[in-house]
Design a protein around this motif. Structure first.
Motif, PDB file in Angstrom:
ATOM      1  N   CYS A   1       0.853  -1.196   0.000  1.00 30.80           N
ATOM      2  CA  CYS A   1       0.000   0.000   0.000  1.00 30.80           C
ATOM      3  C   CYS A   1       0.882   1.237   0.000  1.00 30.80           C
ATOM      4  O   CYS A   1       1.828   1.347   0.794  1.00 30.80           O
ATOM      5  CB  CYS A   1      -0.904  -0.003   1.231  1.00 30.80           C
ATOM      6  SG  CYS A   1      -1.980   1.454   1.375  1.00 30.80           S
ATOM      7  N   VAL A   2       0.567   2.182  -0.892  1.00 34.74           N
ATOM      8  CA  VAL A   2       1.253   3.460  -0.967  1.00 34.74           C
ATOM      9  C   VAL A   2       0.275   4.546  -0.528  1.00 34.74           C
ATOM     10  O   VAL A   2      -0.851   4.614  -1.035  1.00 34.74           O
ATOM     11  CB  VAL A   2       1.759   3.744  -2.395  1.00 34.74           C
ATOM     12  CG1 VAL A   2       2.336   5.152  -2.491  1.00 34.74           C
ATOM     13  CG2 VAL A   2       2.789   2.711  -2.810  1.00 34.74           C
TER      14      VAL A   2
ATOM     15  N   LEU B   1       0.092   4.631  10.266  1.00 34.49           N
ATOM     16  CA  LEU B   1       0.254   4.199   8.876  1.00 34.49           C
ATOM     17  C   LEU B   1       1.437   3.244   8.731  1.00 34.49           C
ATOM     18  O   LEU B   1       1.353   2.204   8.075  1.00 34.49           O
ATOM     19  CB  LEU B   1       0.467   5.410   7.975  1.00 34.49           C
ATOM     20  CG  LEU B   1      -0.731   6.343   7.759  1.00 34.49           C
ATOM     21  CD1 LEU B   1      -0.273   7.647   7.140  1.00 34.49           C
ATOM     22  CD2 LEU B   1      -1.764   5.680   6.874  1.00 34.49           C
ATOM     23  N   ASN B   2       2.556   3.601   9.332  1.00 33.10           N
ATOM     24  CA  ASN B   2       3.755   2.786   9.197  1.00 33.10           C
ATOM     25  C   ASN B   2       3.634   1.442   9.911  1.00 33.10           C
ATOM     26  O   ASN B   2       4.300   0.477   9.515  1.00 33.10           O
ATOM     27  CB  ASN B   2       4.965   3.559   9.721  1.00 33.10           C
ATOM     28  CG  ASN B   2       5.503   4.538   8.686  1.00 33.10           C
ATOM     29  OD1 ASN B   2       6.221   4.148   7.776  1.00 33.10           O
ATOM     30  ND2 ASN B   2       5.139   5.810   8.817  1.00 33.10           N
ATOM     31  N   ALA B   3       2.798   1.367  10.917  1.00 36.05           N
ATOM     32  CA  ALA B   3       2.638   0.107  11.632  1.00 36.05           C
ATOM     33  C   ALA B   3       2.154  -1.016  10.721  1.00 36.05           C
ATOM     34  O   ALA B   3       2.485  -2.190  10.939  1.00 36.05           O
ATOM     35  CB  ALA B   3       1.662   0.287  12.796  1.00 36.05           C
TER      36      ALA B   3
ATOM     37  N   ALA C   1       2.845   0.298   5.351  1.00 35.84           N
ATOM     38  CA  ALA C   1       2.582   1.118   4.169  1.00 35.84           C
ATOM     39  C   ALA C   1       3.800   1.968   3.817  1.00 35.84           C
ATOM     40  O   ALA C   1       4.609   2.308   4.682  1.00 35.84           O
ATOM     41  CB  ALA C   1       1.381   2.028   4.423  1.00 35.84           C
ATOM     42  N   VAL C   2       3.907   2.307   2.542  1.00 37.06           N
ATOM     43  CA  VAL C   2       4.893   3.287   2.094  1.00 37.06           C
ATOM     44  C   VAL C   2       4.235   4.653   2.218  1.00 37.06           C
ATOM     45  O   VAL C   2       3.296   4.967   1.476  1.00 37.06           O
ATOM     46  CB  VAL C   2       5.337   3.026   0.648  1.00 37.06           C
ATOM     47  CG1 VAL C   2       6.337   4.091   0.206  1.00 37.06           C
ATOM     48  CG2 VAL C   2       5.932   1.637   0.505  1.00 37.06           C
TER      49      VAL C   2
END
Length: 409
Positions: free
Chosen positions: A156-157, A172-174, A177-178
């Motif tokens: 996922c970006v 988000l980073n968990a 995702a980029v």
């Protein structure tokens, strides 16, 4: 659990075609940039999913279920749910005073209403065999998309803004995702390039005026289904509005319930926008299908939208709802009221209750009213920056702190 029990038959343009113009499209592939036949350079018209309604058994579909949770509960009236879920939906309806209810969407897996949308859009990505998904989001949408992509085993970006709150960045980073913070005006153009050049499936908007993903708002219909199961058809529903997809979904859900003979009316669906922008209110006031606005400063970043879409206009027109604009002070008052009722809501999420309060005493003569609260207070700006001063562990110091809080006289 993935399911293919859908009765979806195709996609219908919400725009008006000419007398010989076919407004129907096949169900696959899902349209991610609106209707190519009715859209113009100035206005992109969304599409909606159509169903074989005459094959629906409403008494069976809407019968009380022993367990609730996961959109597969409503599979016949949703696009094919090909991606596994996370138990989204089945959020509580809480009565905060007689006749006034709050639909608390913060109880979803990633603590916002966006999980209903992303179960459907990630299923679309699975259905077309996309190598991943991409989204432009200020926070809630991106976090949800990242979670559902991870659940489906897809990368996922997320294109987000330069002022992304640190707590949302960590969220988000968990999920792996980029995360790409960029200037706000660059998000949609970059999203289009990722979709065109890399084949990632876009699950948010690509167009000049908002259309979003064809399958996404279908997930929001289930908010209406659940309200109906709890209290029937209320007199009104107050919905926080950014681009108007949730507003449209709630209206469409009740319109389907009426079509199936389960209710005799559609509630008034009111749009509750941040006064810093309010593109839907402008579109309605000027008789336009959509409008662009300059967005002023506001802490309600989740609903600070610079452009609206035709879905919102349609929902207000068909339900008799109003476009309400709310400043940050009124939003903060509603947020504190929700907190006193035990609900920690994001400032943007309090817009539904703020909209109700802006009209004075609620009119309950036609039934109860429902305010949708879209997400958790965890998502707010400044979360994590407050530090409560320590107290000396002695009675006098503790007593002073308690007296300052109005406890103990």
């Amino acid at each position: 659990m993935a399911t293919t029990d859908s009765l979806a038959t195709g996609q219908l343009s919400l725009g008006e075609g000419g007398p010989d113009q076919d407004l129907r499209h096949p169900l696959w592939p899902p349209l991610t940039a609106g209707c190519p036949r009715t859209s113009t350079e100035d206005v992109s018209y969304p599409v909606e999913v159509d169903y074989a309604y005459d094959e629906v058994d409403p008494e069976r579909l809407f019968a009380p279920a022993p367990t609730r949770g996961g959109l597969e509960r409503w599979a016949p009236l949703l696009p094919p749910l090909l991606a596994p879920g996370l138990g989204e939906g089945a959020t509580p309806l809480i009565e905060i005073e007689p006749g006034v209810y709050v639909k608390d969407e913060s109880r979803n897996p990633t603590w916002s209403h966006k999980d209903r949308l992303n179960r459907c859009t990630t299923s679309a990505a699975v259905g077309v065999g996309a190598p991943g998904i991409a989204v432009a989001s200020s926070g809630n949408h991106g976090a949800s998309a990242a979670a559902y992509a991870a659940r489906a085993g897809l990368p996922c970006v997320v294109f987000t803004g330069p002022d992304l709150p640190p707590n949302v960045d960590a969220f988000l980073n968990a999920y792996g995702a980029v995360v790409l913070p960029v200037p706000w005006e660059a998000r949609w153009p970059l999203l289009r390039q990722v979709a065109d050049r890399l084949g990632l499936h876009p699950v948010s908007n690509l167009t000049t005026t908002h259309t979003g993903h064809a399958f996404g708002p279908e997930g929001y219909k289930t908010v209406a289904y659940e309200i109906f199961q709890d209290v029937g058809a209320p007199s009104a529903v107050f919905v926080p509005v950014g681009y108007g997809e949730l507003l449209f979904g709630v209206w469409k859900g009740f319109a389907e319930l009426r079509r199936l003979g389960l209710v005799d009316r559609v509630p008034r669906i009111h749009a509750c926008e941040a006064a810093s922008g309010s593109p839907l209110a402008r579109a309605v006031a000027q008789g336009l299908p959509a409008a662009h606005v300059e967005v002023g400063p506001s802490d309600a970043y989740s609903i600070a939208a610079p452009v609206s879409g035709y879905r919102g206009v349609l929902a207000l027109r068909e339900s008799g709802g109003r476009a309400l604009t709310l400043d940050d002070r009124r939003l903060a008052d509603a947020q504190r009221e929700l907190a006193r009722a035990g609900l920690w809501a994001e400032l943007s999420a309090a817009a539904g209750l703020a909209g109700l309060r802006s009209l004075g005493e609620p009119d309950l003569s036609d039934g109860p009213v429902v305010c949708v609260s879209t997400s958790s207070g965890f998502k707010d700006l400044g979360v994590g920056t407050r530090r409560t001063d320590p107290v000396v562990p002695e009675w006098e110091a503790v007593h002073r702190r308690l007296r300052a809080a109005g406890i103990g006289g």
